[in-house]
Design a protein around this motif. Structure first.
Motif, short mmCIF file in Angstrom:
data_model
loop_
_atom_site.label_atom_id
_atom_site.label_comp_id
_atom_site.label_asym_id
_atom_site.label_seq_id
_atom_site.Cartn_x
_atom_site.Cartn_y
_atom_site.Cartn_z
N GLY A 185 0.81 -1.21 0.00
CA GLY A 185 0.00 0.00 0.00
C GLY A 185 0.85 1.26 0.00
N GLU A 186 1.91 1.27 0.80
CA GLU A 186 2.80 2.43 0.82
C GLU A 186 3.47 2.63 -0.53
OE1 GLU A 186 3.21 4.65 3.03
OE2 GLU A 186 2.41 3.82 4.88
N VAL A 187 3.96 1.56 -1.11
CA VAL A 187 4.64 1.66 -2.41
C VAL A 187 3.68 2.18 -3.47
CG1 VAL A 187 5.73 0.35 -4.27
CG2 VAL A 187 6.38 -0.08 -1.89
N LEU A 188 2.50 1.59 -3.55
CA LEU A 188 1.54 1.98 -4.58
C LEU A 188 1.05 3.41 -4.37
CD1 LEU A 188 -0.60 -1.27 -4.95
CD2 LEU A 188 1.37 -0.52 -6.30
N SER A 189 0.95 3.85 -3.13
CA SER A 189 0.45 5.20 -2.88
C SER A 189 1.48 6.27 -3.21
CB SER A 189 0.01 5.33 -1.42
OG SER A 189 1.12 5.28 -0.55
N TYR A 190 2.76 5.87 -3.29
CA TYR A 190 3.81 6.85 -3.61
C TYR A 190 4.35 6.70 -5.03
CZ TYR A 190 4.13 8.73 1.10
OH TYR A 190 3.85 9.37 2.29
N VAL A 191 3.73 5.86 -5.84
CA VAL A 191 4.14 5.72 -7.24
C VAL A 191 4.09 7.07 -7.95
CG1 VAL A 191 3.35 4.82 -9.47
CG2 VAL A 191 3.63 3.28 -7.54
N SER A 192 3.11 7.90 -7.59
CA SER A 192 2.94 9.19 -8.24
C SER A 192 4.17 10.07 -8.12
CB SER A 192 1.72 9.91 -7.67
OG SER A 192 1.85 10.05 -6.26
N VAL A 193 4.88 9.99 -7.01
CA VAL A 193 6.08 10.81 -6.82
C VAL A 193 7.15 10.41 -7.83
CG1 VAL A 193 7.88 11.51 -5.19
CG2 VAL A 193 5.54 11.14 -4.38
N ALA A 194 7.32 9.12 -8.04
CA ALA A 194 8.27 8.65 -9.04
C ALA A 194 7.86 9.07 -10.44
CB ALA A 194 8.41 7.13 -8.95
N VAL A 195 6.56 9.02 -10.72
CA VAL A 195 6.06 9.45 -12.03
C VAL A 195 6.36 10.93 -12.26
CG1 VAL A 195 3.98 9.84 -13.41
CG2 VAL A 195 4.29 7.68 -12.17
N ALA A 196 6.14 11.75 -11.24
CA ALA A 196 6.40 13.19 -11.36
C ALA A 196 7.87 13.46 -11.62
CB ALA A 196 5.94 13.91 -10.09
#
Length: 251
Positions: A70-81
């Motif tokens: 859950g933590e990894v999936l919720s922070y995927v957006s930061v890597a995308v940005a």
């Protein structure tokens, strides 16, 4: 890549896909690993938790694994940005590759549209898949999971907010790349803004509502994020237009 980008007959989308093939490969591998881990939890770890026969092990405990995912999936957006700001837009402007393409048959607006389309399609499809699988596992194994829906590690990846957050990250990276024109500053700015958005909508947004329920929190956060995405993209196109002349070449 340069030959394709400058060819009068080459389609911008095809050039972008070839340029960012490594990123697409990494994204595909991440999807496979994440979906595989979620299926492993649902098909093996959750059933064994209901009828425990093995000793407790921290790395395979069903709640620890789901919390980590859950933590990894919720922070995927930061890597995308970070990727959008640095590799998708910032590096192309900093190196002059985009400017060279504009002098040929590709206008700045068409170039930016191609970049965004090539990134948005796999990101949207992949994040949607992850959200559906995560929600399916999280809902189906509630009898052994202790994470409440209001926890950000469950709230963010378990609904449409995850897709909206990734699209916002793409828009934030695009705007940062166009505004700053350099890879590393754009990476830092886009990642910081997206991290702040993820933190706010994951941990604070739900507290605004007196009567807290999963879907109202999800849908309102999704709507706000999509509106912010549209504003960021409009600003990016407007800023790019101001920096180019009528023929599409850089001023």
């Amino acid at each position: 890549m340069t030959t394709l980008a400058l060819s009068p007959t080459a389609r911008p989308q095809r050039a972008v896909l070839r340029l960012h093939r490594p990123a697409l490969t990494v994204w595909s591998a991440f999807l496979l690993l994440a979906v595989g881990a979620l299926l492993w939890v649902h098909l093996f770890r959750a059933p064994s938790e209901r009828h425990p026969v093995d000793q407790y092990f921290v790395l395979t405990d069903v709640n620890n694994v789901m919390n980590f995912l859950g933590e990894v999936l919720s922070y995927v957006s930061v890597a995308v940005a970070a990727w959008a700001g640095a590799a998708l837009i910032g590096r192309e402007l900093e190196s002059g590759t985009a400017r060279l393409a504009w002098t040929q048959s590709v206008t700045p607006a068409r170039w930016l549209t191609a970049q965004l389309t090539a990134a948005a399609v796999p990101l949207t499809a992949g994040t949607t898949l992850l959200g559906l699988v995560y929600a399916w596992v999280w809902t189906g194994d509630q009898d052994v999971l202790v994470t409440n829906w209001s926890y950000d590690r469950a709230l963010v990846p378990a609904g449409p907010m995850s897709v909206a957050l990734v699209l916002f990250a793409l828009a934030a990276g695009t705007l940062a790349g166009v505004a700053l024109g350099r890879a590393l500053p754009a990476l830092a700015a886009a990642a910081a803004v997206t991290y702040a958005a993820r933190y706010f909508f994951g941990r604070t947004w739900g507290n605004i509502w007196p009567d807290r329920h999963f879907w109202p929190v999800q849908l309102t956060a999704t709507a706000v994020l999509l509106a912010l995405t549209a504003l960021a993209l409009a600003a990016a196109f407007a800023l790019l237009g101001r920096r180019t002349d009528i023929k599409g070449a850089a001023v």
